[in-house]
Design a protein around this motif. Structure first.
Motif, short mmCIF file in Angstrom:
data_model
loop_
_atom_site.label_atom_id
_atom_site.label_comp_id
_atom_site.label_asym_id
_atom_site.label_seq_id
_atom_site.Cartn_x
_atom_site.Cartn_y
_atom_site.Cartn_z
N ASN A 92 0.83 -1.21 0.00
CA ASN A 92 0.00 0.00 0.00
C ASN A 92 0.86 1.26 0.00
OD1 ASN A 92 -2.37 -1.36 0.01
ND2 ASN A 92 -2.92 -0.90 2.11
N ALA A 93 0.58 2.17 -0.94
CA ALA A 93 1.29 3.44 -0.96
C ALA A 93 0.71 4.40 0.07
CB ALA A 93 1.22 4.06 -2.34
N GLN B 52 -5.57 7.97 -2.59
CA GLN B 52 -5.35 6.99 -1.51
C GLN B 52 -5.77 5.61 -1.99
OE1 GLN B 52 -8.00 5.38 0.31
NE2 GLN B 52 -9.75 6.60 -0.41
N ASP B 53 -5.02 4.60 -1.53
CA ASP B 53 -5.28 3.22 -1.97
C ASP B 53 -5.73 2.34 -0.81
OD1 ASP B 53 -1.79 2.07 -2.20
OD2 ASP B 53 -2.93 2.95 -0.55
N MET B 54 -6.33 2.95 0.21
CA MET B 54 -6.76 2.21 1.39
C MET B 54 -8.28 2.00 1.41
SD MET B 54 -4.20 4.03 4.14
CE MET B 54 -4.46 5.68 3.50
#
Lengths: 116, 111
Positions: A1-2, A25-27
Motif C-alpha cells: 500500500n502506498a 489513496q489506496d486504502m
C-alpha cells in the motif's frame, strides 16, 4: 500500500494562476480531507468528503474548490492564486465513523505551494 | 466555535527528561482525542489517542492523561530522546470524522 500520495511536492505560482493539487489513496477509505498548514497555526481544514460525489466545506474554504468523482481521488483546485494561499497542503483519509476502527486520519507527504 | 488550545508553543527538554504538552477543549461533544507527531518535511502521523471514558492511556514512553471535568488532556513523553524532536499536535474529533487541531508544539530534545 502506498497510502496517501500527493503531487506535486513543490510548486511556485504567480498571482492569478490556477492549479490542481492531486491526492490519491489506496486504502479504500470513504473519508478524505484537505488541510493547509501555516507556521504556528496548526492544521486548518479546507474541505472534506464523506464519499464519492459528496463534499463539504471546512474551516477555510474560500479560494478553493474540490471534487470527488472516485473513492481514490480527491483533487484540490486553486482558481486564482493569491499570496495568502502560500502554505503547505496536506491531504488525509480515514475510515468511515462507526466502522469499529478508530478514526485515524492518514496524511500524505504534503505539497508546498509558494504564490508570488 | 470549536477550539482546541495547545501549550506550550515550543519546548526544549534534555535527553532523558520528561516532555509535557497540554491541551484544552471547549466542546463537550468531542469523543476522541488523538495526538499526531510530525517530523520536518513529512505529514503528521498518529502517535497515540484516547477516548473520554478513560483517564489515562500509555503506549511505551508516551502517555495521555485525560481530565474530562476540566476538559483538558496532556501528552507526557518519558525518557525523551533526540529522535522525539518533532512537532506535536493534539486534536479532538467532531462530526463526520473531522478533527480540530491545536496549533502545535515544537519539541527539541537536546543530546
Amino acid at each position: 500500500n502506498a497510502g496517501v500520495t500527493q503531487t506535486p511536492k513543490f510548486r511556485i505560482l504567480k498571482i492569478g494562476q490556477s492549479m490542481t493539487l492531486q491526492c490519491t489513496q489506496d486504502m479504500n477509505h470513504n473519508y478524505m480531507y484537505w488541510y493547509r498548514q501555516d507556521p504556528g497555526m496548526g492544521l486548518k481544514l479546507i474541505y472534506y468528503s464523506v464519499g464519492a460525489g459528496i463534499t463539504d466545506k471546512g474551516e477555510v474554504p474560500n479560494g478553493y474548490n474540490v471534487s470527488r468523482s472516485t473513492t481514490e481521488d480527491f483533487p484540490l483546485r486553486l482558481e486564482l492564486a493569491a499570496p495568502s494561499q502560500t502554505s503547505v497542503y496536506f491531504c488525509a483519509s480515514s475510515y468511515s465513523p462507526g466502522s469499529g476502527i478508530q478514526e485515524t486520519q492518514y496524511f500524505g507527504p504534503g505539497t508546498r505551494l509558494l504564490v508570488l | 466555535q470549536q477550539q482546541v488550545k495547545q501549550s506550550p508553543q515550543s519546548l526544549i527538554v534534555q535527553k532523558g527528561g520528561i516532555s509535557i504538552i497540554n491541551c484544552a477543549y471547549e466542546n463537550t461533544a468531542f469523543d476522541y482525542f488523538p495526538w499526531y507527531q510530525q517530523f520536518p518535511g513529512k505529514g503528521p502521523a498518529l502517535l497515540i489517542a484516547i477516548r473520554p471514558d478513560v483517564s489515562e492511556k500509555k503506549e511505551g514512553r508516551f502517555t495521555i492523561s485525560f481530565n474530562k471535568s476540566a476538559k483538558q488532556f496532556s501528552l507526557h513523553i518519558m525518557d525523551s530522546q533526540p529522535g522525539d524532536s518533532a512537532t506535536y499536535f493534539c486534536a479532538a474529533h467532531g462530526g463526520y470524522s473531522t478533527l480540530t487541531f491545536g496549533k502545535g508544539t515544537m519539541l527539541l530534545v537536546s543530546p
